[in-house]
Design a protein around this motif. Sequence first.
Motif, mmCIF file in Angstrom:
data_model
loop_
_atom_site.group_PDB
_atom_site.id
_atom_site.type_symbol
_atom_site.label_atom_id
_atom_site.label_comp_id
_atom_site.label_asym_id
_atom_site.label_seq_id
_atom_site.Cartn_x
_atom_site.Cartn_y
_atom_site.Cartn_z
ATOM 1 N N ARG A 1 0.838 -1.210 0.000
ATOM 2 C CA ARG A 1 0.000 0.000 0.000
ATOM 3 C C ARG A 1 0.869 1.255 0.000
ATOM 4 O O ARG A 1 0.589 2.221 -0.700
ATOM 5 C CB ARG A 1 -0.934 -0.003 1.204
ATOM 6 C CG ARG A 1 -2.119 -0.924 1.056
ATOM 7 C CD ARG A 1 -3.182 -0.657 2.121
ATOM 8 N NE ARG A 1 -2.681 -0.809 3.482
ATOM 9 C CZ ARG A 1 -2.756 -1.927 4.196
ATOM 10 N NH1 ARG A 1 -3.315 -2.990 3.684
ATOM 11 N NH2 ARG A 1 -2.274 -1.972 5.419
ATOM 12 N N LYS B 1 2.321 1.716 -3.357
ATOM 13 C CA LYS B 1 1.269 2.142 -4.276
ATOM 14 C C LYS B 1 0.993 3.626 -4.067
ATOM 15 O O LYS B 1 0.858 4.388 -5.033
ATOM 16 C CB LYS B 1 0.012 1.312 -4.017
ATOM 17 C CG LYS B 1 -0.996 1.355 -5.113
ATOM 18 C CD LYS B 1 -2.171 0.471 -4.721
ATOM 19 C CE LYS B 1 -2.699 -0.242 -5.918
ATOM 20 N NZ LYS B 1 -3.856 -1.056 -5.603
ATOM 21 N N ASN B 2 0.891 4.057 -2.797
ATOM 22 C CA ASN B 2 0.653 5.470 -2.493
ATOM 23 C C ASN B 2 1.811 6.332 -2.978
ATOM 24 O O ASN B 2 1.607 7.450 -3.454
ATOM 25 C CB ASN B 2 0.451 5.679 -0.994
ATOM 26 C CG ASN B 2 -0.886 5.166 -0.522
ATOM 27 O OD1 ASN B 2 -1.797 4.980 -1.317
ATOM 28 N ND2 ASN B 2 -1.002 4.917 0.777
#
Length: 117
Positions: A105, A108-109
């Motif tokens: 995550r 991805k961010n």
Amino acid sequence: MSKSSNTVLGLLAGTAIGATLGILFAPDKGSITRQRLSEEAINAKDNLATKATEVRSKVAETYVDKKGTFDEKMDSILTSASYKAEDVITSLESKLQDLKARNKRLQKNKVVQGDNA
């Protein structure tokens, strides 16, 4: 040695000493006294050999019993440790999966934020 073994040996020694002293102070001929001493010595030796064999058997039996108990306890400890190790590994694997998901995550961010910049 155990208390009972010491007691038996003490009784045997006391019996032998008492018999010897009784024979020495008895008013018999020297040849009869020597014969009795010889017989008493043989009896004492036989009794001592019998008691030694009994004690040896008891010690061997106790050793076998204690060794069996020790082996059982060791197996139990190892089994318990194995289950606990398996629980720890499972827990660590679960935490690793959580960390990988968080890292994914975050990555991805980071990529999304990098595209917006």
